[in-house]
Design a protein around this motif. Sequence first.
Motif, PDB file in Angstrom:
ATOM      1  N   LEU A  28      -7.462  -0.424   1.344  1.00 39.40           N
ATOM      2  CA  LEU A  28      -7.149   1.006   1.279  1.00 39.40           C
ATOM      3  C   LEU A  28      -7.526   1.719   2.575  1.00 39.40           C
ATOM      4  O   LEU A  28      -6.786   2.567   3.073  1.00 39.40           O
ATOM      5  N   TRP A  33      -2.451   3.564   0.643  1.00 39.12           N
ATOM      6  CA  TRP A  33      -1.885   3.221  -0.661  1.00 39.12           C
ATOM      7  C   TRP A  33      -0.608   2.400  -0.557  1.00 39.12           C
ATOM      8  O   TRP A  33      -0.355   1.515  -1.355  1.00 39.12           O
ATOM      9  N   PHE A  36      -1.369  -1.108  -0.316  1.00 40.81           N
ATOM     10  CA  PHE A  36      -2.403  -1.535  -1.263  1.00 40.81           C
ATOM     11  C   PHE A  36      -1.731  -2.317  -2.389  1.00 40.81           C
ATOM     12  O   PHE A  36      -1.184  -1.749  -3.323  1.00 40.81           O
ATOM     13  N   ALA A  63      -7.431   0.434  -8.577  1.00 43.34           N
ATOM     14  CA  ALA A  63      -7.800   1.676  -7.901  1.00 43.34           C
ATOM     15  C   ALA A  63      -8.854   2.426  -8.713  1.00 43.34           C
ATOM     16  O   ALA A  63      -9.793   3.002  -8.155  1.00 43.34           O
ATOM     17  N   ALA A 105     -10.844   5.241   1.826  1.00 41.92           N
ATOM     18  CA  ALA A 105     -10.259   4.643   0.619  1.00 41.92           C
ATOM     19  C   ALA A 105     -10.082   5.693  -0.460  1.00 41.92           C
ATOM     20  O   ALA A 105      -9.018   5.802  -1.084  1.00 41.92           O
ATOM     21  N   SER A 108      -7.336   8.142   0.453  1.00 40.96           N
ATOM     22  CA  SER A 108      -6.023   7.538   0.248  1.00 40.96           C
ATOM     23  C   SER A 108      -5.616   7.619  -1.219  1.00 40.96           C
ATOM     24  O   SER A 108      -4.477   7.960  -1.552  1.00 40.96           O
TER      25      SER A 108
END
Length: 197
Positions: A28, A33, A36, A63, A105, A108
């Motif tokens: 991330l 994203w 990801f 996530a 992260a 994001s």
Amino acid sequence: MTNADVAQGRPKDPRVDAALITAAIEVLTESGWASFTTTAVAKRAGASTASLYRRWPSKQALAGAVARHIAQAELTGIDTGGVEGDVRELLARKRRILETATGPALLSLMGQASHDPELRQILHDDVYLAVRGELGALVDRGVARGELARAVGEAQLDVLALVLIGTALARSVFVRADDGEAAETELRLLLAAITLA
């Protein structure tokens, strides 16, 4: 081996969980994203996608695990013995999140949440409610110790949590260097809001 052992499968190794969470944060942070994917995370962790899916059945669920990890590691368990110390520690932890690998992260995930209702719900439950819960506990302790005259109402607590999160996001986007004066001003304003609520 019993039938129950076969039905449950092999127990999950907490080291694999930790490696997958760390890999997810790294992916991330580096790629956001859009890149990801469960495959990228499993590869980074040196694990199979099957082991990842046994833990989290989707990219959104993974996530959510990242968000929970960040919130539980950084935003809970604050008790310095006083309201000002608790607020100061909460703000310090908030800054620490944004200054380490977890910050990009989390940013994001928050950036994507407006386009993904499942992710929005995950962040609400695992980040917003964690911040709100920590603020509520902080106020309750202050009332019990006699530092605060009364508890903060539910609506005020909602807004205080949003302000706390919002200033963190705004600072990460608009302010390049950590400004000690701005941090102290944020502390004073938050303390005043808690005291007057």
